[in-house]
Design a protein around this motif. Structure first.
Motif, PDB file in Angstrom:
ATOM      1  N   VAL A   1       0.841  -1.202   0.000  1.00 61.45           N
ATOM      2  CA  VAL A   1       0.000   0.000   0.000  1.00 61.45           C
ATOM      3  C   VAL A   1       0.866   1.238   0.000  1.00 61.45           C
ATOM      4  N   ARG A   2       0.309   2.318  -0.536  1.00 63.90           N
ATOM      5  CA  ARG A   2       1.033   3.575  -0.602  1.00 63.90           C
ATOM      6  C   ARG A   2       0.981   4.278   0.742  1.00 63.90           C
ATOM      7  N   ILE A   3       2.153   4.719   1.208  1.00 57.26           N
ATOM      8  CA  ILE A   3       2.269   5.559   2.400  1.00 57.26           C
ATOM      9  C   ILE A   3       3.124   6.744   1.989  1.00 57.26           C
TER      10      ILE A   3
ATOM     11  N   ALA B   1     -10.930   4.790  -8.747  1.00 59.34           N
ATOM     12  CA  ALA B   1     -11.054   5.650  -9.925  1.00 59.34           C
ATOM     13  C   ALA B   1      -9.846   5.366 -10.820  1.00 59.34           C
ATOM     14  N   ASP B   2      -9.055   6.386 -11.155  1.00 52.45           N
ATOM     15  CA  ASP B   2      -7.912   6.150 -12.029  1.00 52.45           C
ATOM     16  C   ASP B   2      -6.589   6.304 -11.295  1.00 52.45           C
ATOM     17  N   GLN B   3      -6.630   6.295  -9.951  1.00 51.06           N
ATOM     18  CA  GLN B   3      -5.424   6.478  -9.146  1.00 51.06           C
ATOM     19  C   GLN B   3      -5.125   5.212  -8.346  1.00 51.06           C
ATOM     20  N   ALA B   4      -3.900   4.715  -8.449  1.00 47.52           N
ATOM     21  CA  ALA B   4      -3.518   3.524  -7.685  1.00 47.52           C
ATOM     22  C   ALA B   4      -3.193   3.911  -6.248  1.00 47.52           C
ATOM     23  N   PHE B   5      -3.622   3.085  -5.308  1.00 49.39           N
ATOM     24  CA  PHE B   5      -3.264   3.285  -3.908  1.00 49.39           C
ATOM     25  C   PHE B   5      -2.598   2.043  -3.331  1.00 49.39           C
ATOM     26  N   ALA B   6      -2.560   0.962  -4.114  1.00 52.89           N
ATOM     27  CA  ALA B   6      -1.960  -0.289  -3.657  1.00 52.89           C
ATOM     28  C   ALA B   6      -1.537  -1.100  -4.874  1.00 52.89           C
ATOM     29  N   ALA B   7      -0.824  -2.204  -4.617  1.00 54.70           N
ATOM     30  CA  ALA B   7      -0.421  -3.104  -5.693  1.00 54.70           C
ATOM     31  C   ALA B   7      -0.334  -4.517  -5.141  1.00 54.70           C
ATOM     32  N   VAL B   8      -0.678  -5.476  -5.983  1.00 57.13           N
ATOM     33  CA  VAL B   8      -0.514  -6.888  -5.657  1.00 57.13           C
ATOM     34  C   VAL B   8       0.692  -7.397  -6.431  1.00 57.13           C
ATOM     35  N   ALA B   9       1.642  -8.003  -5.736  1.00 53.39           N
ATOM     36  CA  ALA B   9       2.874  -8.467  -6.372  1.00 53.39           C
ATOM     37  C   ALA B   9       2.997  -9.978  -6.278  1.00 53.39           C
ATOM     38  N   ILE B  10       3.641 -10.559  -7.289  1.00 47.73           N
ATOM     39  CA  ILE B  10       3.995 -11.975  -7.305  1.00 47.73           C
ATOM     40  C   ILE B  10       5.501 -12.039  -7.501  1.00 47.73           C
ATOM     41  N   GLU B  11       6.189 -12.740  -6.610  1.00 43.74           N
ATOM     42  CA  GLU B  11       7.644 -12.758  -6.629  1.00 43.74           C
ATOM     43  C   GLU B  11       8.164 -14.186  -6.542  1.00 43.74           C
ATOM     44  N   GLY B  12       9.178 -14.502  -7.352  1.00 45.57           N
ATOM     45  CA  GLY B  12       9.786 -15.816  -7.308  1.00 45.57           C
ATOM     46  C   GLY B  12      10.506 -16.136  -8.604  1.00 45.57           C
TER      47      GLY B  12
ATOM     48  N   TRP C   1       5.199   8.823  -0.211  1.00 48.93           N
ATOM     49  CA  TRP C   1       5.939   8.474  -1.428  1.00 48.93           C
ATOM     50  C   TRP C   1       6.563   7.100  -1.332  1.00 48.93           C
ATOM     51  N   TYR C   2       6.084   6.276  -0.404  1.00 47.87           N
ATOM     52  CA  TYR C   2       6.612   4.938  -0.192  1.00 47.87           C
ATOM     53  C   TYR C   2       5.534   3.883  -0.437  1.00 47.87           C
ATOM     54  N   ALA C   3       5.990   2.650  -0.637  1.00 44.43           N
ATOM     55  CA  ALA C   3       5.086   1.502  -0.689  1.00 44.43           C
ATOM     56  C   ALA C   3       5.527   0.526   0.394  1.00 44.43           C
ATOM     57  N   ALA C   4       4.595   0.082   1.230  1.00 43.19           N
ATOM     58  CA  ALA C   4       4.909  -0.831   2.324  1.00 43.19           C
ATOM     59  C   ALA C   4       4.117  -2.120   2.152  1.00 43.19           C
ATOM     60  N   ARG C   5       4.784  -3.245   2.349  1.00 43.19           N
ATOM     61  CA  ARG C   5       4.097  -4.533   2.265  1.00 43.19           C
ATOM     62  C   ARG C   5       3.364  -4.789   3.567  1.00 43.19           C
ATOM     63  N   ILE C   6       2.059  -5.064   3.477  1.00 37.92           N
ATOM     64  CA  ILE C   6       1.273  -5.267   4.692  1.00 37.92           C
ATOM     65  C   ILE C   6       0.692  -6.678   4.790  1.00 37.92           C
ATOM     66  N   ALA C   7       0.858  -7.485   3.760  1.00 35.33           N
ATOM     67  CA  ALA C   7       0.352  -8.864   3.825  1.00 35.33           C
ATOM     68  C   ALA C   7       1.136  -9.718   2.830  1.00 35.33           C
ATOM     69  N   THR C   8       1.376 -10.971   3.202  1.00 40.82           N
ATOM     70  CA  THR C   8       2.140 -11.888   2.358  1.00 40.82           C
ATOM     71  C   THR C   8       1.530 -13.276   2.430  1.00 40.82           C
ATOM     72  N   ALA C   9       1.507 -13.956   1.293  1.00 40.30           N
ATOM     73  CA  ALA C   9       1.091 -15.354   1.228  1.00 40.30           C
ATOM     74  C   ALA C   9       2.218 -16.146   0.565  1.00 40.30           C
ATOM     75  N   PRO C  10       2.955 -16.957   1.332  1.00 40.06           N
ATOM     76  CA  PRO C  10       4.039 -17.740   0.735  1.00 40.06           C
ATOM     77  C   PRO C  10       3.503 -18.741  -0.278  1.00 40.06           C
ATOM     78  N   GLY C  11       4.325 -19.079  -1.241  1.00 41.86           N
ATOM     79  CA  GLY C  11       3.895 -20.013  -2.265  1.00 41.86           C
ATOM     80  C   GLY C  11       3.847 -21.453  -1.805  1.00 41.86           C
ATOM     81  N   THR C  12       4.486 -21.750  -0.683  1.00 43.47           N
ATOM     82  CA  THR C  12       4.554 -23.137  -0.227  1.00 43.47           C
ATOM     83  C   THR C  12       3.828 -23.396   1.079  1.00 43.47           C
ATOM     84  N   ALA C  13       3.243 -22.340   1.697  1.00 46.48           N
ATOM     85  CA  ALA C  13       2.576 -22.539   2.989  1.00 46.48           C
ATOM     86  C   ALA C  13       1.476 -21.511   3.156  1.00 46.48           C
TER      87      ALA C  13
END
Length: 257
Positions: free
Chosen positions: A102-104, A196-207, A106-118
Motif C-alpha cells: 500500500v502507498r504511504i 477511480a484512475d489512481q492507484a493506492f496499492a499493488a498486488v505483487a507476485i515474486e519468485g 511516497w513509499y510503498a509498504a508490504r502489509i500482507a504476504t502469502a508464501p507459495g509453499t505454505a
C-alpha cells in the motif's frame, strides 16, 4: 528528535526489517556505528519492551511492545483482510509468493504476504517500506498516479539527493500501457489496485518462476483477473481504499535509511 532517539529507532527498524534476530556486531556494522553505541541503543529498546534478547544467544528480535504496535498498525489497513484470500489464491496458482503493498506518502509498504509453499498466518508482518520508484510494486503504483504527482515524487527525491534510475519515466509509460510492472532480473510482477484512475496499492507476485516471464507478454490470465477482482471489491466498498498516512509528509512517516 534527538540523535540518540533517532539512532535507537534506526536500530529498531534494522531488527524489524531483518526478519531474524540480530547481534550487536551485525547491527553496528549495518548502521555504521560503534558496537558500544549499538549496545546502548539495544539496551534502551529492550528496557522499553520494543526489543527482546534471545535467552540462548546475544541476539535481539522484536519485543512484545513492538509486536503489539505492528498489529495495531496492520489493523488500520482494512483492505488487508479482504486481500488475504486472494493472495492465497495467487500463491496457489503461481507457486510463488504473493503480497499486498500500500502507498504511504511516497513509499510503498508490504502489509500482507502469502508464501507459495505454505498458508499465510495472521502474523504476516509489515515490511520495511521502499520508495515508490525503487521497486516493482512501488512502480506499479507510481505509474498509475497523476502526472503531477509523479513529477512531485521525482522533485521530492531529487531534493533529498535520492538517485532516480535513468529512464524511469519511459518505464512508467510502459507500465501504464501494459497494465503491470515487471522486473525480470528480480523475479517480480505487480498489478496496481486503483480507486477511480489512481492507484493506492499493488498486488505483487515474486519468485524464480516470475523471473522467466517476459515483460512483453501478457501474464498468466488468472493473475491479472485476481487483481481486477480486488479492484472491483474495493470500488464496491470505497472505505476499503482509505489508507492511513496516505497524505502525510513521508519524512514524518518513514525514517531515512
Amino acid at each position: 528528535m534527538s540523535s540518540s532517539a533517532r539512532r535507537a529507532l534506526k536500530i529498531l527498524a534494522a531488527v524489524g526489517d531483518s526478519g531474524r534476530p540480530l547481534g550487536v556486531t551485525e547491527i553496528a556494522r549495518a548502521l555504521g556505528i560503534a558496537p558500544g553505541t549499538a549496545f546502548r541503543g539495544l539496551d534502551a529498546l529492550q528496557r522499553a519492551n520494543l526489543l527482546a534478547r534471545q535467552p540462548s544467544a546475544p541476539r535481539y528480535g522484536l519485543g512484545p511492545a513492538a509486536l503489539g504496535l505492528r498489529q495495531s498498525l496492520l489493523s488500520l489497513f482494512r483492505i488487508r483482510e479482504l486481500c488475504l484470500p486472494y493472495l492465497r489464491q495467487l500463491s496457489s496458482a503461481s507457486g510463488e509468493t504473493s503480497s499486498l503493498h500500500v502507498r504511504i506518502g511516497w513509499y510503498a509498504a508490504r502489509i500482507a504476504t502469502a508464501p507459495g509453499t505454505a498458508e499465510v498466518t495472521s502474523g504476516a508482518s509489515l515490511s520495511g517500506a521502499q520508495l515508490l520508484s525503487a521497486d516493482v510494486p512501488g512502480r506499479a503504483i507510481l505509474a498509475h498516479l497523476g502526472r503531477s504527482q509523479v513529477a512531485r515524487h521525482l522533485a521530492w527525491a531529487t531534493a533529498r539527493g535520492i538517485v532516480i534510475q535513468a529512464g524511469l519515466e519511459r518505464e512508467l509509460a510502459a507500465i501504464r500501457a501494459r497494465g503491470f510492472a515487471h522486473g525480470s532480473s528480480l523475479g517480480a510482477m505487480a498489478f496496481p489496485i486503483r480507486k477511480a484512475d489512481q492507484a493506492f496499492a499493488a498486488v505483487a507476485i515474486e519468485g524464480s518462476g516470475v523471473a522467466g516471464t517476459s515483460s512483453k507478454n501478457d501474464p498468466v490470465p488468472e493473475w491479472r483477473e485476481t487483481a481486477r477482482a480486488i479492484e472491483r471489491l474495493v470500488r464496491a466498498n470505497p472505505a476499503l481504499s482509505h489508507q492511513p498516512f496516505e497524505h502525510f509528509d513521508p519524512d514524518e512517516v518513514i525514517l531515512p535509511s
